[in-house]
Design a protein around this motif. Structure first.
Motif, short mmCIF file in Angstrom:
data_model
loop_
_atom_site.label_atom_id
_atom_site.label_comp_id
_atom_site.label_asym_id
_atom_site.label_seq_id
_atom_site.Cartn_x
_atom_site.Cartn_y
_atom_site.Cartn_z
N ASP A 131 0.85 -1.18 0.00
CA ASP A 131 0.00 0.00 0.00
C ASP A 131 0.89 1.24 0.00
O ASP A 131 1.68 1.44 0.93
CB ASP A 131 -0.88 -0.02 1.25
CG ASP A 131 -1.90 1.11 1.28
OD1 ASP A 131 -1.75 2.07 0.51
OD2 ASP A 131 -2.84 1.02 2.10
N CYS A 133 0.31 4.08 0.76
CA CYS A 133 0.06 4.93 1.92
C CYS A 133 0.90 4.53 3.13
O CYS A 133 0.87 5.20 4.16
CB CYS A 133 -1.42 4.89 2.30
SG CYS A 133 -2.50 5.61 1.05
N PHE A 162 -3.24 9.62 -6.51
CA PHE A 162 -3.57 10.29 -5.25
C PHE A 162 -5.02 10.75 -5.18
O PHE A 162 -5.49 11.10 -4.09
CB PHE A 162 -2.60 11.44 -4.97
CG PHE A 162 -1.42 10.99 -4.15
CD1 PHE A 162 -1.43 11.09 -2.78
CD2 PHE A 162 -0.33 10.40 -4.77
CE1 PHE A 162 -0.37 10.63 -2.02
CE2 PHE A 162 0.75 9.93 -4.02
CZ PHE A 162 0.72 10.06 -2.63
N ILE A 165 -6.77 8.68 -2.60
CA ILE A 165 -6.34 8.78 -1.21
C ILE A 165 -7.18 9.84 -0.50
O ILE A 165 -7.15 11.02 -0.87
CB ILE A 165 -4.85 9.18 -1.12
CG1 ILE A 165 -3.99 8.30 -2.03
CG2 ILE A 165 -4.38 9.12 0.33
CD1 ILE A 165 -4.05 6.83 -1.71
N LEU A 169 -6.08 10.45 5.34
CA LEU A 169 -4.78 9.77 5.27
C LEU A 169 -3.65 10.75 4.99
O LEU A 169 -2.50 10.34 4.87
CB LEU A 169 -4.81 8.67 4.20
CG LEU A 169 -5.71 7.47 4.52
CD1 LEU A 169 -5.59 6.40 3.43
CD2 LEU A 169 -5.38 6.86 5.88
N PRO A 171 -2.62 13.04 2.32
CA PRO A 171 -1.83 12.82 1.10
C PRO A 171 -0.52 13.60 1.05
O PRO A 171 0.51 13.05 0.63
CB PRO A 171 -2.78 13.28 -0.01
CG PRO A 171 -4.14 13.13 0.57
CD PRO A 171 -4.01 13.43 2.03
N ILE A 174 2.13 11.89 2.97
CA ILE A 174 2.61 10.68 2.29
C ILE A 174 3.64 11.05 1.22
O ILE A 174 4.72 10.46 1.13
CB ILE A 174 1.43 9.91 1.66
CG1 ILE A 174 0.50 9.40 2.76
CG2 ILE A 174 1.95 8.74 0.82
CD1 ILE A 174 -0.78 8.80 2.23
#
Length: 266
Positions: A131, A133, A162, A165, A169, A171, A174
């Motif tokens: 993943d 993420c 993205f 996402i 979370l 983005p 990340i």
């Protein structure tokens, strides 16, 4: 026509549509199932330009990879790589320099299975089932560590991923985690769907995808541009995908619902 059963990896529920396979269908690929095609038909019904938008994303990927190789990049990390169809990163890069190395990353078991099949016998390409993420899982995987040299510039690809996402979370965080790991001189390519130009149609796309495993989250220009924080944008900056280093001789390029850009790590 349904994909034959021998092409379905063990444990995959073909009744649950996935973004990777819907995208494959939009691109005219064959690695998709009835549930994916049903979602794809809904997307095209509410967004007639859906196939063109998918093709635009793929074309941006091709131009970005060629640009990176032209800048001396010979190793790539492709996040959310999806189903292998015509115009894979390793095909584009290795056509220009056979020594280019590529690591594909996806969490879709079908995407990973087909990637492994197409990469069989290619010592300079590998796939990681992970993943994106969870950057540590991707960056510390045996394939990533074995294939990529983090003392030399890397081409990081985050193309058409993205917008899957959600905000919770984070983005931008990340992206920042990957950026922090990249060596100086690395290049980052990112594209992202937006509802800026056709809010009603894109709202319908969101509705069509909401019951899939991969619901969608479109973002405005300012939020997409913010994903490049900490990088020096390559000209012409973040623009509609067809306008980023448009193909020579192409005239009357129409903007579409994808923002795209490439940034360089100082």
């Amino acid at each position: 026509m349904s994909v034959q059963s021998e092409r379905v990896p063990e444990g995959v529920d073909v009744r649950l549509p996935s973004a990777a396979r819907v995208y494959d269908w939009l691109l005219g690929g064959s690695h998709n199932f009835d549930a994916d095609r049903a979602v794809g038909e809904k997307v095209v019904a509410v967004l007639p330009s859906g196939r063109r938008v998918a093709a635009s994303n793929r074309a941006f990927l091709r131009r970005a990879v060629r640009y990176m190789v032209g800048q001396g990049i010979t190793q790539f990390l492709d996040l959310g790589s999806g189903i292998p169809t015509v115009g894979n990163v390793h095909e584009i890069a290795q056509d220009m320099d056979p020594g280019c190395k590529v690591v594909y990353v996806d969490y879709d078991k079908v995407a990973v299975a087909h990637s492994r099949l197409i990469l069989d016998g290619n010592p300079n390409a590998a796939v990681v089932e992970a993943d994106l993420c969870r950057p540590e899982d991707v960056l510390n995987s045996a394939a990533t560590q074995g294939m990529l040299d983090f003392d030399r510039p890397i081409g990081l690809l985050m193309v058409a991923v993205f917008h899957f996402i959600p905000d919770n979370l984070r983005p931008a965080e990340i992206v920042a985690r990957y950026r922090e790991t990249l060596p100086s001189g690395s290049l980052v390519a990112l594209s992202h769907l937006t509802a800026d130009h056709a809010p009603e149609a894109m709202a319908a796309v969101t509705e069509a995808m909401k019951n899939s495993r991969d619901p969608m989250y479109f973002r405005p220009y300012a939020e997409v541009t913010a994903l490049f924080d900490g990088l020096d944008l390559v000209e012409p900056g973040v623009v509609s995908a067809p306008l980023w280093h448009a193909e020579p001789g192409l005239r009357d390029v129409e903007p579409d619902d994808v923002y795209a850009g490439v940034g360089r790590k100082a």
